[in-house]
Design a protein around this motif. Structure first.
Motif, mmCIF file in Angstrom:
data_model
loop_
_atom_site.group_PDB
_atom_site.id
_atom_site.type_symbol
_atom_site.label_atom_id
_atom_site.label_comp_id
_atom_site.label_asym_id
_atom_site.label_seq_id
_atom_site.Cartn_x
_atom_site.Cartn_y
_atom_site.Cartn_z
ATOM 1 N N TYR A 27 2.480 -0.635 -12.663
ATOM 2 C CA TYR A 27 3.259 -1.359 -11.654
ATOM 3 C C TYR A 27 2.689 -2.768 -11.474
ATOM 4 N N ARG A 28 3.549 -3.766 -11.609
ATOM 5 C CA ARG A 28 3.091 -5.151 -11.556
ATOM 6 C C ARG A 28 3.815 -5.986 -10.500
ATOM 7 N N TYR A 29 4.817 -5.406 -9.846
ATOM 8 C CA TYR A 29 5.547 -6.119 -8.786
ATOM 9 C C TYR A 29 5.352 -5.365 -7.477
ATOM 10 N N LEU A 30 4.829 -6.054 -6.485
ATOM 11 C CA LEU A 30 4.459 -5.400 -5.230
ATOM 12 C C LEU A 30 5.121 -6.078 -4.035
ATOM 13 N N ILE A 31 5.338 -5.274 -3.003
ATOM 14 C CA ILE A 31 5.619 -5.799 -1.663
ATOM 15 C C ILE A 31 4.414 -5.433 -0.819
ATOM 16 N N LEU A 84 17.622 4.857 -5.796
ATOM 17 C CA LEU A 84 18.499 3.753 -6.174
ATOM 18 C C LEU A 84 17.838 2.738 -7.098
ATOM 19 N N MET A 85 16.539 2.914 -7.361
ATOM 20 C CA MET A 85 15.817 1.936 -8.152
ATOM 21 C C MET A 85 16.192 2.000 -9.634
ATOM 22 N N LEU A 86 16.146 0.834 -10.294
ATOM 23 C CA LEU A 86 16.408 0.765 -11.728
ATOM 24 C C LEU A 86 15.265 1.387 -12.520
ATOM 25 N N ASN A 87 14.057 1.315 -11.959
ATOM 26 C CA ASN A 87 12.874 1.870 -12.612
ATOM 27 C C ASN A 87 12.055 2.601 -11.553
ATOM 28 N N THR A 88 10.847 3.039 -11.922
ATOM 29 C CA THR A 88 10.037 3.833 -10.999
ATOM 30 C C THR A 88 9.371 2.949 -9.942
ATOM 31 N N SER A 89 8.913 3.580 -8.866
ATOM 32 C CA SER A 89 8.290 2.863 -7.759
ATOM 33 C C SER A 89 7.302 3.780 -7.059
ATOM 34 N N PHE A 90 6.464 3.215 -6.198
ATOM 35 C CA PHE A 90 5.519 4.009 -5.403
ATOM 36 C C PHE A 90 5.281 3.296 -4.080
ATOM 37 N N MET A 91 4.627 4.000 -3.187
ATOM 38 C CA MET A 91 4.261 3.421 -1.895
ATOM 39 C C MET A 91 2.919 3.977 -1.451
ATOM 40 N N VAL A 92 2.140 3.174 -0.741
ATOM 41 C CA VAL A 92 0.922 3.629 -0.090
ATOM 42 C C VAL A 92 0.876 2.986 1.290
ATOM 43 N N ARG A 93 0.506 3.772 2.299
ATOM 44 C CA ARG A 93 0.453 3.247 3.671
ATOM 45 C C ARG A 93 -0.808 3.726 4.365
ATOM 46 N N PHE A 94 -1.451 2.797 5.059
ATOM 47 C CA PHE A 94 -2.575 3.139 5.932
ATOM 48 C C PHE A 94 -2.274 2.517 7.292
ATOM 49 N N CYS A 95 -1.924 3.370 8.260
ATOM 50 C CA CYS A 95 -1.519 2.901 9.592
ATOM 51 C C CYS A 95 -0.303 1.983 9.454
ATOM 52 N N ASP A 119 -0.291 -0.973 7.755
ATOM 53 C CA ASP A 119 -0.378 -1.766 6.530
ATOM 54 C C ASP A 119 0.154 -0.931 5.379
ATOM 55 N N PHE A 120 1.034 -1.492 4.564
ATOM 56 C CA PHE A 120 1.552 -0.711 3.450
ATOM 57 C C PHE A 120 1.890 -1.592 2.258
ATOM 58 N N ILE A 121 1.935 -0.955 1.098
ATOM 59 C CA ILE A 121 2.298 -1.618 -0.150
ATOM 60 C C ILE A 121 3.328 -0.764 -0.869
ATOM 61 N N MET A 122 4.377 -1.416 -1.370
ATOM 62 C CA MET A 122 5.360 -0.780 -2.238
ATOM 63 C C MET A 122 5.228 -1.402 -3.613
ATOM 64 N N GLY A 123 5.218 -0.565 -4.647
ATOM 65 C CA GLY A 123 5.040 -1.057 -6.008
ATOM 66 C C GLY A 123 6.242 -0.731 -6.877
ATOM 67 N N PHE A 124 6.555 -1.645 -7.816
ATOM 68 C CA PHE A 124 7.736 -1.496 -8.657
ATOM 69 C C PHE A 124 7.419 -1.893 -10.094
ATOM 70 N N ASN A 125 8.151 -1.295 -11.023
ATOM 71 C CA ASN A 125 8.059 -1.685 -12.427
ATOM 72 C C ASN A 125 9.152 -2.673 -12.807
ATOM 73 N N ASN A 126 9.981 -3.030 -11.844
ATOM 74 C CA ASN A 126 11.098 -3.922 -12.109
ATOM 75 C C ASN A 126 11.151 -4.978 -11.017
ATOM 76 N N ALA A 127 11.182 -6.246 -11.405
ATOM 77 C CA ALA A 127 11.166 -7.344 -10.429
ATOM 78 C C ALA A 127 12.406 -7.334 -9.540
ATOM 79 N N ASN A 128 13.560 -6.997 -10.109
ATOM 80 C CA ASN A 128 14.787 -6.966 -9.297
ATOM 81 C C ASN A 128 14.719 -5.884 -8.223
ATOM 82 N N ASP A 129 14.106 -4.742 -8.559
ATOM 83 C CA ASP A 129 13.919 -3.690 -7.562
ATOM 84 C C ASP A 129 13.101 -4.207 -6.387
ATOM 85 N N ALA A 130 12.010 -4.915 -6.687
ATOM 86 C CA ALA A 130 11.141 -5.449 -5.633
ATOM 87 C C ALA A 130 11.904 -6.412 -4.731
ATOM 88 N N ARG A 131 12.698 -7.296 -5.337
ATOM 89 C CA ARG A 131 13.450 -8.273 -4.549
ATOM 90 C C ARG A 131 14.496 -7.593 -3.662
#
Length: 344
Positions: free
Chosen positions: A150-154, A238-249, A251-263
């Motif tokens: 995964y190289r595209y993150l929120i 609904l994503m074009l490719n795979t994704s993941f999420m991690v959350r601590f309280c 603060d959270f990060i969502m990860g994507f293998n597709n830039a359009n999914d992230a946007r």
């Protein structure tokens, strides 16, 4: 601890028998033994709301059976939370100071609710949960970025989260799993005592007092239904490719293998949270595109390169998560791996 083990065993049996139904009768688990167990860890100078007496005098003068009787007959009512300003992370924050009876009962309700929600929380939720820590969030993040590609993150942070929790939505979420009128009434009254809009009757009641034993669990439940479950059940399919999420309280990060999914998710995220009166800290929230840096440059450029944004809206190379600078480096074998450096 033997008593708690037996109590949780009975409760898990109840949960299993009502797997697809809301749970009633949970307040019956609150008994003298549980309240005596919950007395441990409470500061000895904590005042009792009725007379100003302390924990030491409670053991002698105040009957736990009487407190239970008040609870079961609907006669127990919490008092307004006294707020005290303390410095947390170099910022002034309002922390609630609860009287002994409220703190005691909140700890008991927390013990009762934990097994219920451990059944529904996702593994990527690593905050405010027994046996989970910041290191688990970092491990989850490292695993997905290093081995999942995964190289595209929120990268997101909620603004003034505890003060923003909407009481009506909070009760709605609780009722998805709980139908015990005593527990629900207790939580509703505790929410009312911590209402940040109590002097503004025209506005919706909101806010959880930091410092309350039950507040971390309630905040976790709120984010499970507003964010975690939404991401898993509505966004990922609904994503074009795979994704993941991690959350601590909050603060959270969502990860994507597709830039359009992230946007796409980034644009939707603001609207989704605003529906539940939550807002992102725009100074700390951004999209990140990970590109390989060697360890020397990755470490030295933390907090600098990450501030540049390209035409597609992505910041490059580095980001910060849970007091650590993060960047994509390489091992001696040339394998890409997520690196961490503690923020100084």
């Amino acid at each position: 601890m033997k008593y708690i083990t037996e109590l949780l065993k009975k409760e898990r049996k109840l949960i299993k028998a009502n797997n697809h139904r809301t749970l009633s009768g949970l307040h019956n688990f609150i008994d003298e033994d549980l309240l005596n167990f919950c007395l441990t860890g409470i500061k000895r100078n904590t005042p009792v709301s009725t007379s100003g007496r302390s924990l030491k005098s409670m053991n002698k003068d105040i009957s736990i059976p009487y407190l239970l009787k008040e609870l079961n007959e609907g006669l127990y009512h919490p008092v307004a939370v006294k707020m005290k300003q303390v410095t947390v992370k170099n910022k002034l924050r309002d922390v609630g100071k609860l009287p002994l009876e409220d703190e005691l009962l909140q700890k008991a309700v927390k013990v009762i609710l934990e097994p219920v929600y451990e059944q529904v929380f996702f593994n990527f939720n690593t905050g405010y949960r027994r046996g989970k820590w910041q290191v688990d969030a970092h491990s989850w993040l490292r695993h997905h970025i290093t081995y999942g590609g995964y190289r595209y993150l929120i990268k997101a942070d909620l603004h003034d989260f505890f003060s923003s929790i909407d009481h009506e939505y909070m009760m709605e979420f609780l009722k998805k799993r709980i139908s015990d009128d005593v527990i629900l009434h207790l939580v509703e009254e505790w929410l009312a005592t911590g209402n940040v809009n109590r002097n503004k009757p025209e506005e919706r009641p909101q806010g959880l007092p930091t410092g309350s034993p039950l507040a971390p669990m309630l905040s976790n439940i709120y984010l499970h239904y507003t964010l975690d479950n939404w991401f898993v059940s509505q966004i990922q399919p609904l994503m074009l490719n795979t994704s993941f999420m991690v959350r601590f309280c909050d603060d959270f990060i969502m990860g994507f293998n597709n830039a359009n999914d992230a946007r796409r998710v980034y644009r939707t995220l603001f609207k989704r949270l605003a529906k539940y009166h939550l807002y992102l800290n725009q100074r700390k929230t951004c999209m990140v595109k990970l590109e390989v840096l060697d360890d020397k440059h990755g470490s030295s450029k933390c907090g600098s390169v990450g501030n540049s944004t390209d035409a597609d809206g992505f910041k490059h190379h580095t980001f910060e998560f849970l007091k650590h600078h993060c960047w994509l480096g390489k091992t001696k074998k040339g394998e890409e791996v997520l690196r961490f450096k503690l923020v100084e």
